[in-house]
Write a protein that holds these residues in place. Sequence first.
Motif, PDB file in Angstrom:
ATOM      1  N   VAL A 152     -15.874  -0.105 -11.711  1.00  0.00           N
ATOM      2  CA  VAL A 152     -14.800   0.075 -10.741  1.00  0.00           C
ATOM      3  C   VAL A 152     -15.368   0.755  -9.492  1.00  0.00           C
ATOM      4  O   VAL A 152     -16.235   1.636  -9.593  1.00  0.00           O
ATOM      5  CB  VAL A 152     -13.631   0.869 -11.371  1.00  0.00           C
ATOM      6  CG1 VAL A 152     -14.046   2.240 -11.866  1.00  0.00           C
ATOM      7  CG2 VAL A 152     -12.471   1.019 -10.383  1.00  0.00           C
ATOM      8  N   PHE A 153     -14.901   0.289  -8.341  1.00  0.00           N
ATOM      9  CA  PHE A 153     -15.336   0.852  -7.049  1.00  0.00           C
ATOM     10  C   PHE A 153     -14.097   1.294  -6.272  1.00  0.00           C
ATOM     11  O   PHE A 153     -13.087   0.577  -6.249  1.00  0.00           O
ATOM     12  CB  PHE A 153     -16.069  -0.202  -6.210  1.00  0.00           C
ATOM     13  CG  PHE A 153     -17.317  -0.749  -6.857  1.00  0.00           C
ATOM     14  CD1 PHE A 153     -18.561  -0.187  -6.595  1.00  0.00           C
ATOM     15  CD2 PHE A 153     -17.260  -1.832  -7.725  1.00  0.00           C
ATOM     16  CE1 PHE A 153     -19.714  -0.691  -7.186  1.00  0.00           C
ATOM     17  CE2 PHE A 153     -18.405  -2.340  -8.320  1.00  0.00           C
ATOM     18  CZ  PHE A 153     -19.631  -1.771  -8.050  1.00  0.00           C
ATOM     19  N   TYR A 154     -14.197   2.440  -5.636  1.00  0.00           N
ATOM     20  CA  TYR A 154     -13.080   2.872  -4.790  1.00  0.00           C
ATOM     21  C   TYR A 154     -13.603   3.684  -3.617  1.00  0.00           C
ATOM     22  O   TYR A 154     -14.415   4.586  -3.789  1.00  0.00           O
ATOM     23  CB  TYR A 154     -12.078   3.717  -5.588  1.00  0.00           C
ATOM     24  CG  TYR A 154     -10.899   4.118  -4.725  1.00  0.00           C
ATOM     25  CD1 TYR A 154      -9.932   3.186  -4.371  1.00  0.00           C
ATOM     26  CD2 TYR A 154     -10.770   5.415  -4.225  1.00  0.00           C
ATOM     27  CE1 TYR A 154      -8.867   3.518  -3.543  1.00  0.00           C
ATOM     28  CE2 TYR A 154      -9.707   5.760  -3.403  1.00  0.00           C
ATOM     29  CZ  TYR A 154      -8.760   4.800  -3.059  1.00  0.00           C
ATOM     30  OH  TYR A 154      -7.707   5.137  -2.245  1.00  0.00           O
ATOM     31  N   ASP A 155     -13.114   3.316  -2.430  1.00  0.00           N
ATOM     32  CA  ASP A 155     -13.438   4.055  -1.218  1.00  0.00           C
ATOM     33  C   ASP A 155     -12.111   4.537  -0.646  1.00  0.00           C
ATOM     34  O   ASP A 155     -11.238   3.715  -0.324  1.00  0.00           O
ATOM     35  CB  ASP A 155     -14.170   3.130  -0.219  1.00  0.00           C
ATOM     36  CG  ASP A 155     -14.655   3.885   1.014  1.00  0.00           C
ATOM     37  OD1 ASP A 155     -13.950   4.816   1.455  1.00  0.00           O
ATOM     38  OD2 ASP A 155     -15.734   3.552   1.529  1.00  0.00           O
ATOM     39  N   SER A 156     -11.949   5.843  -0.516  1.00  0.00           N
ATOM     40  CA  SER A 156     -10.646   6.374  -0.086  1.00  0.00           C
ATOM     41  C   SER A 156     -10.288   5.978   1.347  1.00  0.00           C
ATOM     42  O   SER A 156      -9.138   6.060   1.740  1.00  0.00           O
ATOM     43  CB  SER A 156     -10.618   7.892  -0.238  1.00  0.00           C
ATOM     44  OG  SER A 156     -11.616   8.473   0.554  1.00  0.00           O
ATOM     45  N   LYS A 157     -11.290   5.522   2.112  1.00  0.00           N
ATOM     46  CA  LYS A 157     -10.976   5.073   3.474  1.00  0.00           C
ATOM     47  C   LYS A 157     -10.461   3.631   3.467  1.00  0.00           C
ATOM     48  O   LYS A 157      -9.617   3.266   4.253  1.00  0.00           O
ATOM     49  CB  LYS A 157     -12.227   5.170   4.358  1.00  0.00           C
ATOM     50  CG  LYS A 157     -12.612   6.613   4.654  1.00  0.00           C
ATOM     51  CD  LYS A 157     -13.968   6.678   5.336  1.00  0.00           C
ATOM     52  CE  LYS A 157     -14.450   8.122   5.404  1.00  0.00           C
ATOM     53  NZ  LYS A 157     -15.896   8.200   5.673  1.00  0.00           N
TER      54      LYS A 157
END
Lengths: 159, 230
Positions: B52-57
């Motif tokens: 899983v990948f997540y970038d808060s921007k």
Amino acid sequence: MVFMIYYKKILIVLIFVLFGNFIHAITLSADLFSYDENKLAEEFRELDYLENLIIENPGISIDEIIEQNSYYKYFLNSEISSPLGITEISAPGKIPSFWWAFSLSIVGSYTIYGAVAGPIAVGVVYFSTKKNKDETKKAIYGCLTGTVLGLGIRYLTTL
Amino acid sequence: MKTIHIKGLLLLFFIFGNLNITFSQQFHRFSADYTVKYKDREGNPIMKMGRVFYDSKEKKIVIKNGFPVKEHIIYNDTSIYYIRVGNIVDHVSTISPVEFSIFHLALNGQLSNYGLDKAGYTIENVIKDKGLIISSWLPSEKYKHSLGEILVSTKDKKLYGIVFLDLNEKIVSKHVFHKYVNIEGFEFPSEVIRIRYFDNYELYELTSYKKIEVNESGNDEYYNYQIQKK
């Protein structure tokens, strides 16, 4: 005296009616956050084994897993492996790889001159799926089945 | 004399300025290998594995599934896209703000109360029991007739559990967060247990995270996944 007793009862009822919403019905305690650890371990014992098998054998296919343990056969037909009822999406026009190669090779081999259509269909699947092994394998099976069937029909119709 | 004072102030500013930079490290990217295991209502085992990948921007949760199907699943605030071999095979419209995902909350240091304060919930009661700080949260006036109370517990200032209640104060589901790992100051539960309660049965779900990375500089194509609509 009687008035006093009724007065107290009315007061208690009034307090409940007016402030009932502020009285907490559920008692806060750490037990609310507990769970059955044994049940959790028991529930996922087989899946823990499967997880380790996949980690130790990266790239292992579902077929190979089922060969080792038929318990996991569920994955082949489950909605999870095919959540939308689509098991193969790859060939142009979203035609399943097997049927794409099968259709072209059966027509191609029946006409003889188009016998190359099957291998071309496999090649199209190979490149359009970015060299996906599983999809290419399905296309090869489709090509072989189509070729045999196409030649068979041709032989029978020319007798 | 004045010069000495200015020099001293500059030195102090330099020292505290640097300390501030050291202690307020911002986390904006999260990735991890994940495994989720559960059983459906018929008792069939289900397992999914991937990364899983997540970038808060970017505000997109991107799942690179490896098992049982190789596919990419992209969540944004309004949609879920399922992509296989470059083709969108399903698109589901949904309201699921990614800002309330475990990844966003953890990256922004809001995991300890699961962002309930930001979601309009107000704290009602707090107690301490068996090492847990337990708080009850009420929905805003607007939703109090449709949403139940939520109970949150923390252990060592880290989120331990969430209990969702219905309007009759019956437990609907329970989440337990444990086995926290610390990566350069970023704390994240490597195991999340979810239990859903139904009238005569309950379903367990276990999600585990491994190889957690924060602020990764590569894999931009996943953190900012571009959906090719053909």
